[in-house]
Every structure is written in C-alpha cells, then in structure tokens.
Design an enzyme around this catalytic site. Structure first.
Site, PDB file in Angstrom:
ATOM      1  N   ARG A 127       9.706  17.404 -43.889  1.00  0.00           N
ATOM      2  CA  ARG A 127       9.208  16.031 -43.928  1.00  0.00           C
ATOM      3  C   ARG A 127       8.976  15.464 -42.535  1.00  0.00           C
ATOM      4  O   ARG A 127       9.255  14.293 -42.258  1.00  0.00           O
ATOM      5  CB  ARG A 127      10.148  15.126 -44.719  1.00  0.00           C
ATOM      6  N   SER A 138      10.640   8.785 -52.704  1.00  0.00           N
ATOM      7  CA  SER A 138      12.018   8.985 -52.236  1.00  0.00           C
ATOM      8  C   SER A 138      12.242   8.148 -50.985  1.00  0.00           C
ATOM      9  O   SER A 138      11.624   8.392 -49.948  1.00  0.00           O
ATOM     10  CB  SER A 138      12.262  10.466 -51.938  1.00  0.00           C
ATOM     11  N   GLU A 174      12.880   7.813 -45.449  1.00  0.00           N
ATOM     12  CA  GLU A 174      11.698   8.680 -45.410  1.00  0.00           C
ATOM     13  C   GLU A 174      10.428   7.907 -45.126  1.00  0.00           C
ATOM     14  O   GLU A 174       9.561   8.396 -44.404  1.00  0.00           O
ATOM     15  CB  GLU A 174      11.566   9.458 -46.714  1.00  0.00           C
TER      16      GLU A 174
END
Length: 378
Positions: free
Chosen positions: A166, A250, A370
């Site tokens: 990520r 998320s 995130e």
C-alpha cells in the site's frame, strides 16, 4: 481545462467530508491535465488532485487552494513483448473498476481479484492497491507522470516507483511528504490473454475468499462476480442506499511488524509473512578463500497482521460509535469508518483516534491510516 464553480469536497469524496476549495479546475484530456497542473504549480498555492475521492479524508474547513479534477478516460490496447500477453495503456481518470470489467470481458487475466475497488486508474499505483492476493505491482509496467518540481512529463518504469504494501514513492503518507512529488497521467498494464473459459485459480488468499479448493478452475467472469458479491457483503462496493459504503474503504492499514513482535500477539491474530525466506548465497573470491565458509546469518521475514482482528479484539466491534457521534465503524467490516449522515471530519477523526488508542493500549502498536489526510490530524 475548465474553471468551474467549486463543489464542496463532501460531495466528491466517499467519506463525504470537506468544504469547497477556493478554485476548481476540470481536466478532461491528458493535455488539459498537464496544463492545469503546470499553471497551478506556478501559482505556488496549495493544490489537490482529485480522482474518485475514495482514498481521501478531508477536513471540515474550506480548502484554501486549487483542486484539479482528473476526468480523463480511455484504454489503448498495445502489443506486449511476451507471447500470450497484451498491454493496456489507460488514462489516469478512467474508473478502476471499469478497467477491470473491460479486462475480464476481453479475457485478460491479472486484475480480476481487484474488482469493485473504487477510484481511478491514476490513483491505483500510488498506493499499490490490492485485494485477495493480487496487487498492482504484479501487472503494472510503467506510468506516465508529470513531475511537480520541474513540470516535465516522463515515462517511469514500475521498478522506479518503489511499490510496497500500500505504498510507493508517490504516496503522501500521514506525517510525511512523498519521495517523488508527481501526478500520474496514464498507466500501462501487461495482462495475460486467457480467454473466457475456466482456468486454475492462482493464490491461496483468493481461493480462500471465494471458497474454492486448491484444484478449482473457474472463469475470470466468475471470479469478478463473486469478488463483487464478497465486497458487497462487507459494504465495500459503493451504494448510495447503504451507509456502510460512505467510507474510504479500509481506514487503517494492516500492520507490518517484525517477526519477533508478531510472536507477542495472540496466536489467533491472523498474520502473513511478507516474503519467502530464501537460503542466503555467499560468494567468496577464490584468491581469498581459506577453506572456511562463514556460518550463514538467517533473517526472519516481517509479518503483516490483521488490523481488523486487532480492532475487534481491542473491544471495538462492528457498528461501534462514540456517544452523539455521526461517525461509526461499519456494521459489516471493522476496518471501515463510515459517515452515517452529515458527519464531520472532526467526528471521524475522534473515532479514529479512539480506535488507535484502544489498539495501542491492548497490543502495543499504533495503527496507521490508509487514506490521504488533507486538512485533518489524528
């Protein structure tokens, strides 16, 4: 490019927070996007590039700068050097899920497990999006980008993007600046031509999510349909009628910890080694070899642990909200923070800090957000 009446960012982001910017520009073509960015950077004012708005958490105050909306689209099919593969060059503003649908319809494998992820193609490499064991890094070949410091356009191979879990050199992490400030104009992927028939399903994580055995064979269309259904059950496919989808997906990343720290967590906490451990290779030049081979030093892989499990076992259940708050944990997915209706960024940030504090108190680690945070602090 076109200057438009600024629209509140709460109407353009999936978390539904944020005021109107001072200026807004719509860029419908690659050239318009280049022109808009060069003009904006020359003014030395705050700026924000907006695609699908699905990975942004924007503060309540109006944005005192320029928002450039990336509205480009288009897929160009190109030959690949490898037999049995094809390349797709896709404009940055193209919907990611529309790209997946196109690839599946054309019998092109490599991204079907990422069906239903909201946002645009240009945003996808920035955080190396992934789902069920597939990641952008596996199929991305190169990106065309424009550099903020110079305004120059260049084609950058995937090896130079620093893609990790990520992350990339382009991502604005919470509390730090990107290593390479730039904006993606297009991305090129290389996908396998497999057709519409059944084929073995690669990846244990994907097979487990779809309830398939190790020898199962299904079509790309079957994978896409069942991934979309799985994501819908978790509130992870945008749906105006479902408040659980008013989120940034998320909100917290799965934590990356050392193997030693992972052993301090309960055995029941799901975890996945980040890389396979290989026997080290020692090369000793013949002119210095004395007959003694040094004992190899073995290393342990870092471990990815489930943030959702940590949150729930720190006492924060699905559907949890603080008193009198319009922010809540999704009723379907513990990693998603949702706006239950006209909630403010302050309310969402308060809930995020509460969750971070509970997990840190219970397990000794701080979960990292995130989404990209703009004008808001945790």
């Amino acid at each position: 490019m076109t200057d438009v009446e600024p629209i509140p960012l709460a109407e353009l982001t999936t978390l539904r927070t944020g005021g109107a910017p001072a200026r807004m520009i719509d860029a419908h073509t690659r050239d318009e996007l280049v022109e808009a960015l060069r003009e904006t950077w020359a003014d030395a004012e705050p700026w924000l590039v907006l695609g699908g708005g699905s990975n942004l958490f924007v503060g309540d105050e109006p944005f005192a700068g320029t928002v450039v909306r990336v509205l480009t689209s288009g897929i160009e099919r190109l030959p690949a050097a490898r037999p049995g593969f094809v390349r797709l060059k896709v404009q940055a503003g193209h919907s990611w899920d529309d790209l997946v649908a196109y690839a599946v319809g054309e019998g092109l494998a490599g991204i079907a497990a990422m069906s239903g992820i909201p946002g645009t193609v240009g945003a996808a490499p920035v955080q190396n999006i992934g789902a069920y064991g597939q990641e952008i890094a596996e199929t991305l070949v190169e990106v065309e980008l424009i550099d903020e410091e110079t305004g120059e356009v260049s084609v950058v191979p995937v090896a130079d993007l620093g893609l990790g879990f990520r992350t990339s050199v382009l991502k604005h992490h919470y509390g730090s600046l990107p290593q390479r400030p730039a904006v993606i104009l297009s991305a090129t992927f290389e996908l396998a031509e497999v057709g519409s028939g059944d084929l073995p399903v690669r990846g244990e994580q994907l097979r487990t999510a779809l309830g398939l055995g190790p020898t199962a064979s299904v079509s790309l269309g079957w994978i896409r349909d069942h991934v979309l259904e799985t994501r819908r059950r978790k509130g992870m496919v945008l749906d105006d009628s479902d408040p659980d989808t008013r989120s940034a997906g998320s909100f917290f990343q799965n934590a990356i910890v050392s193997a030693a720290f992972a052993r301090t967590l309960p055995d029941a906490c799901p975890r996945w080694p980040l890389r396979a451990l290989l026997d080290p290779v020692t090369v000793i030049p013949l002119d210095v070899y004395d007959g003694v081979v040094p004992h190899p030093i073995s290393g342990e892989s870092d471990v990815k642990v489930s943030a959702a499990w940590l949150i729930e076992h720190a006492g924060v259940r699905k559907g949890f909200s603080l008193p009198r708050s319009r922010a809540a944990v999704s009723s379907k997915h513990a990693l998603a923070l949702t706006n239950r209706g006209d909630g403010t960024a302050a309310e969402l940030a308060e809930l995020a800090r509460f969750i971070q504090g509970r997990v840190q108190s219970e397990f000794g680690l701080i979960l990292q957000p995130e989404p990209v945070l703009v004008g808001v602090e945790l």
